[in-house]
Design an enzyme around this catalytic site. Structure first.
Site, PDB file in Angstrom:
ATOM      1  CE1 TYR A  42      -4.001  -2.224   1.101  1.00 19.56           C
ATOM      2  CE2 TYR A  42      -2.195  -3.466   2.081  1.00 19.56           C
ATOM      3  CZ  TYR A  42      -3.515  -3.392   1.665  1.00 19.56           C
ATOM      4  OH  TYR A  42      -4.347  -4.477   1.816  1.00 19.56           O
ATOM      5  CG  ASP A  68       0.206   3.903   5.928  1.00 17.81           C
ATOM      6  OD1 ASP A  68      -0.862   3.814   6.565  1.00 17.81           O
ATOM      7  OD2 ASP A  68       0.755   4.996   5.683  1.00 17.81           O
ATOM      8  CB  CYS A 118      -5.489   6.120   9.903  1.00 18.48           C
ATOM      9  SG  CYS A 118      -6.387   5.373   8.525  1.00 18.48           S
TER      10      CYS A 118
END
Length: 223
Positions: A82, A151, A178
């Protein structure tokens, strides 16, 4: 109203009703079709669909946490899954033997390749595709990943990618997230598959909000 720092305006068209924000078609309406950004000594050129962290000062701390988790000595092969425009991979490249980034958005990969040349990171390469397809192919060809960095978006890791990590068995998995809920769900899969959580480092990317970015170091248990 004057916007002296505005470099261009682009329009992305997404006619599909999916969780994906961007469609395949992007038009430049005014100005440049890219913008320039920097992180420490790294310089980046970013296309409209490219992902880039919005808090550069904290991003340096975030990426230094990733570097600390990876524990690179200069001998490791690192997979940057990613990878977007290659920001994490290029940050780690001076400390690794080789970095290979994987991203599904072709424009982002082109940005990453150009950014690698621009910053003299000749041991970093970037590839269009899905990690769950490219990583097994590379392993079959003889490549052995020492560290996998991921990520992903808020939806977390693709189940097929998690299966690929468990099959290829890298010593370290560094997960940048996140979204704590999808992070917990994905960590459960890795824990059940033979990994242990060594440490967790939160980074406040959005002060005075409930959002937090986390870096997780997971290591494969020796049997």
């Amino acid at each position: 109203m004057s916007l002296p720092n505005l470099s261009g305006i682009s329009l992305n068209i997404n006619p599909k009703k999916t969780s994906l924000i961007f469609g395949e078609r992007t038009m430049t309406l005014w100005g440049s079709d890219s913008m320039q950004e920097s992180l420490s000594d790294l310089q980046f050129s970013l296309s409209p669909r490219a992902f880039f962290q919005l808090n550069p000062q904290q991003t340096v701390k975030l990426y230094e946490s990733v570097r600390g988790a990876a524990g690179l000595t200069g001998k490791e092969t690192v997979i940057d899954a990613y990878c977007g425009t290659g920001t994490i991979g290029l940050w780690l490249a001076p400390y690794a033997k080789e970095v290979r980034g994987i991203e599904t958005i072709p424009e982002a990969v082109e940005d990453a390749k150009a950014n690698a040349v621009r910053n003299g990171r000749d041991n970093a390469s970037f590839h269009v595709g899905q990690a769950e397809e490219l990583l097994p192919r590379w392993v079959k060809e003889g490549m052995k990943p020492d560290v996998v960095v991921a990520d992903p978006p808020r939806t977390g890791l693709d189940p097929r990618f998690l299966e690929t990590v468990l099959r290829t068995k890298p010593k370290k998995m560094v997960y940048v997230s996140c979204n704590p809920s999808t992070l917990a769900k994905d960590c459960k899969v890795l824990l059940d598959g033979g990994y242990e959580i060594e440490w967790v480092q939160p980074v406040d990317m959005f002060p005075q909000t409930s959002h937090v970015e986390s870096v997780i170091l997971m290591e494969r248990k020796e049997k």
